[in-house]
Design an enzyme around this catalytic site. Structure first.
Site, mmCIF file in Angstrom:
data_model
loop_
_atom_site.group_PDB
_atom_site.id
_atom_site.type_symbol
_atom_site.label_atom_id
_atom_site.label_comp_id
_atom_site.label_asym_id
_atom_site.label_seq_id
_atom_site.Cartn_x
_atom_site.Cartn_y
_atom_site.Cartn_z
ATOM 1 N N CYS A 30 0.808 -1.228 0.000
ATOM 2 C CA CYS A 30 0.000 0.000 0.000
ATOM 3 C C CYS A 30 0.842 1.279 0.000
ATOM 4 O O CYS A 30 0.334 2.360 -0.275
ATOM 5 C CB CYS A 30 -0.933 0.001 1.194
ATOM 6 S SG CYS A 30 -2.127 -1.337 1.148
ATOM 7 N N HIS A 59 -2.277 7.491 2.560
ATOM 8 C CA HIS A 59 -2.817 6.204 2.128
ATOM 9 C C HIS A 59 -4.231 6.065 2.689
ATOM 10 O O HIS A 59 -4.488 6.348 3.859
ATOM 11 C CB HIS A 59 -1.913 5.070 2.638
ATOM 12 C CG HIS A 59 -2.515 3.724 2.433
ATOM 13 N ND1 HIS A 59 -3.131 3.365 1.253
ATOM 14 C CD2 HIS A 59 -2.621 2.642 3.252
ATOM 15 C CE1 HIS A 59 -3.576 2.126 1.360
ATOM 16 N NE2 HIS A 59 -3.287 1.671 2.554
ATOM 17 N N ASN A 67 -9.953 0.828 0.624
ATOM 18 C CA ASN A 67 -8.487 0.813 0.546
ATOM 19 C C ASN A 67 -8.071 0.196 -0.791
ATOM 20 O O ASN A 67 -8.206 -1.010 -0.981
ATOM 21 C CB ASN A 67 -7.940 0.006 1.724
ATOM 22 C CG ASN A 67 -6.427 -0.114 1.717
ATOM 23 O OD1 ASN A 67 -5.761 0.207 0.736
ATOM 24 N ND2 ASN A 67 -5.875 -0.601 2.816
HETATM 25 N N1 COA Z 1 -18.766 -5.557 11.606
HETATM 26 C C1 COA Z 1 -19.225 -5.589 12.864
HETATM 27 N N2 COA Z 1 -18.455 -5.918 13.919
HETATM 28 C C2 COA Z 1 -17.166 -6.219 13.668
HETATM 29 C C3 COA Z 1 -16.616 -6.204 12.364
HETATM 30 C C4 COA Z 1 -17.471 -5.844 11.314
HETATM 31 N N3 COA Z 1 -17.067 -5.783 10.037
HETATM 32 N N4 COA Z 1 -15.303 -6.517 12.440
HETATM 33 C C5 COA Z 1 -15.045 -6.742 13.732
HETATM 34 N N5 COA Z 1 -16.151 -6.575 14.478
HETATM 35 C C6 COA Z 1 -16.300 -6.690 15.936
HETATM 36 C C7 COA Z 1 -15.201 -7.523 16.550
HETATM 37 O O1 COA Z 1 -15.537 -8.891 16.523
HETATM 38 C C8 COA Z 1 -15.123 -6.948 17.950
HETATM 39 O O2 COA Z 1 -16.164 -7.493 18.705
HETATM 40 P P1 COA Z 1 -15.925 -7.833 20.264
HETATM 41 O O3 COA Z 1 -15.648 -6.491 20.916
HETATM 42 O O4 COA Z 1 -17.217 -8.443 20.671
HETATM 43 O O5 COA Z 1 -14.765 -8.754 20.313
HETATM 44 C C9 COA Z 1 -15.449 -5.485 17.765
HETATM 45 O O6 COA Z 1 -16.140 -5.390 16.492
HETATM 46 C C10 COA Z 1 -14.230 -4.603 17.736
HETATM 47 O O7 COA Z 1 -13.262 -5.189 16.844
HETATM 48 P P2 COA Z 1 -11.876 -4.527 16.555
HETATM 49 O O8 COA Z 1 -11.097 -5.410 15.644
HETATM 50 O O9 COA Z 1 -11.240 -4.080 17.838
HETATM 51 O O10 COA Z 1 -12.365 -3.219 15.766
HETATM 52 P P3 COA Z 1 -11.520 -1.985 15.292
HETATM 53 O O11 COA Z 1 -12.086 -0.756 15.839
HETATM 54 O O12 COA Z 1 -10.040 -2.225 15.474
HETATM 55 O O13 COA Z 1 -11.834 -1.980 13.740
HETATM 56 C C11 COA Z 1 -10.700 -2.519 11.686
HETATM 57 C C12 COA Z 1 -11.434 -3.046 12.915
HETATM 58 C C13 COA Z 1 -10.251 -3.683 10.853
HETATM 59 C C14 COA Z 1 -11.680 -1.616 10.906
HETATM 60 C C15 COA Z 1 -9.485 -1.673 12.175
HETATM 61 O O14 COA Z 1 -8.750 -2.396 13.137
HETATM 62 C C16 COA Z 1 -8.557 -1.280 11.057
HETATM 63 O O15 COA Z 1 -8.942 -0.578 10.132
HETATM 64 N N6 COA Z 1 -7.264 -1.668 11.153
HETATM 65 C C17 COA Z 1 -6.277 -1.319 10.181
HETATM 66 C C18 COA Z 1 -6.392 -2.220 9.015
HETATM 67 C C19 COA Z 1 -5.711 -1.667 7.800
HETATM 68 O O16 COA Z 1 -5.610 -0.489 7.619
HETATM 69 N N7 COA Z 1 -5.256 -2.563 6.923
HETATM 70 C C20 COA Z 1 -4.655 -2.235 5.683
HETATM 71 C C21 COA Z 1 -3.304 -1.680 5.879
HETATM 72 S S1 COA Z 1 -2.637 -1.197 4.342
#
Ligand code: COA
Length: 306
Positions: free
Chosen positions: A108, A233, A263
């Site tokens: 990315c 990004h 993304n």
């Molecule tokens: N819809 C609903 N609930 C979801 C979900 C979705 N799509 N994905 C995860 N959850 C739930 C989880 O199971 C968790 O539930 P719990 O509290 O009961 O365990 C809760 O939501 C929180 O999950 P978490 O992973 O802590 O959420 P987050 O705020 O970190 O958001 C991402 C998740 C993936 C959106 C975030 O971590 C992110 O964007 N990370 C960076 C990823 C990235 O940029 N990747 C590319 C890099 S180039």
């Protein structure tokens, strides 16, 4: 003599997948995805070479030149059409030119790497006078569409820039790094789908990007207050907000497309650049920061005077 960006072009596949579409077959909702990522919809079904060629053709037209004026094609991608030949060769083919070409894979962060590499090539003895730098990825082909942890984030897209020798425009500072020991938090094996530890990537990205922008600014002899435009990004609006808070940069200086694209990996910085241009934010003399991060874990930032 320095180098300016003379034309910007983009390409997105036609098929739109909204958050509501995803919520039909996985346990998620439009509200959750928007709140946690800022993404509302993404484009899917793209083929890297096709999107890259369309973006390149548009950039060439915007620059007011013709394909024969391009002396090198650099494609940043982590989703090449084939293992070989390099996908950039097929862009040159599509443009009907026989100049040099190469692919760069920094996931990315690819466009920032590609821009700096092109800049260096163009200023080296006998280097090209005019280059295409393209960021294009079709990650939708590598998403597990039943995994709500990744399927909500990624989409396909491409952006391209024509770089040419000119007294306007200059690269002022750059910073690149990788933490190869973080491979496990984001990877995709051959013939498989994306594996990601979202929370970990989020934390690492905020730290890496903040430090990287600071390093590039220091090299340029500038501070965050000197930045006019940030082209980050497009992974998650909360990552962009967290970085801006740490650097004390107002969010209004960032240009973002992720609400409608998700993304798009290497496509995301040039797509944001096209949006900034459309908003009239890129004027001669404007101080622009492009910053990216992704699998590797790799990151890179460039500070540019437009
Ligand atoms: N819809 C609903 N609930 C979801 C979900 C979705 N799509 N994905 C995860 N959850 C739930 C989880 O199971 C968790 O539930 P719990 O509290 O009961 O365990 C809760 O939501 C929180 O999950 P978490 O992973 O802590 O959420 P987050 O705020 O970190 O958001 C991402 C998740 C993936 C959106 C975030 O971590 C992110 O964007 N990370 C960076 C990823 C990235 O940029 N990747 C590319 C890099 S180039």
């Amino acid at each position: 003599m320095t180098i300016r960006i003379a034309g910007i072009g983009t390409s997105l596949p036609a098929k739109v997948v909204t958050n509501h579409d995803l919520a039909q077959h996985m346990d998620t909702s439009d509200e959750w995805i928007r709140e946690r990522s800022g993404i509302g919809e993404r484009r899917v079904g793209g083929i890297t070479s096709e999107m890259a060629l369309e973006a390149a053709t548009n950039a060439i037209e915007k620059a007011g030149v013709v394909p024969a004026d391009i002396e090198f094609v650099l494609l940043a991608t982590c989703t090449p059409d084939q293992i070989f030949p390099a996908t950039s060769t097929q862009i040159a083919r599509g443009l009907g030119i026989r100049c040099g070409s190469m692919d760069v894979n920094a996931a990315c962060a690819g466009f920032a790497y590609g821009y700096a590499a092109a800049y260096g090539m163009m200023l080296s003895p006998g280097g090209p006078d005019r280059m295409l730098v393209i960021g294009a990825d079709s990650l939708s082909n590598f998403v597990n569409w039943t995994d709500r942890g990744t399927a909500i984030l990624f989409g396909d897209g491409a952006g391209a820039a024509v770089l040419e020798r000119h007294e306007q425009g200059a690269l002022l500072g750059q910073d690149f790094g990788v933490a190869g020991d973080l491979r496990e938090i984001l990877y995709c094996d051959h013939d498989d789908t994306i594996v990601m530890e979202g929370r970990e990537v989020f934390k690492r990205a905020v730290r890496a990007v903040t430090q990287s922008v600071q390093n590039a600014l220091e090299q340029a002899g500038l501070t965050a207050a000197d930045i006019d435009v940030v082209l980050p990004h497009q992974a998650n609006i909360r990552i962009i907000e967290a970085v801006c808070t740490r650097l004390a940069i107002p969010m209004e200086k960032t240009h973002n497309v992720l609400e409608h694209t998700g993304n798009t990996s290497a496509g995301s910085i040039p797509l944001a650049m096209a949006a900034a241009e459309e908003a009239g934010a890129l004027q001669p003399g404007t101080i622009v920061v492009m910053t990216g991060f992704g699998a590797g874990m790799a990151w890179g930032s460039v500070v540019v005077r437009w």
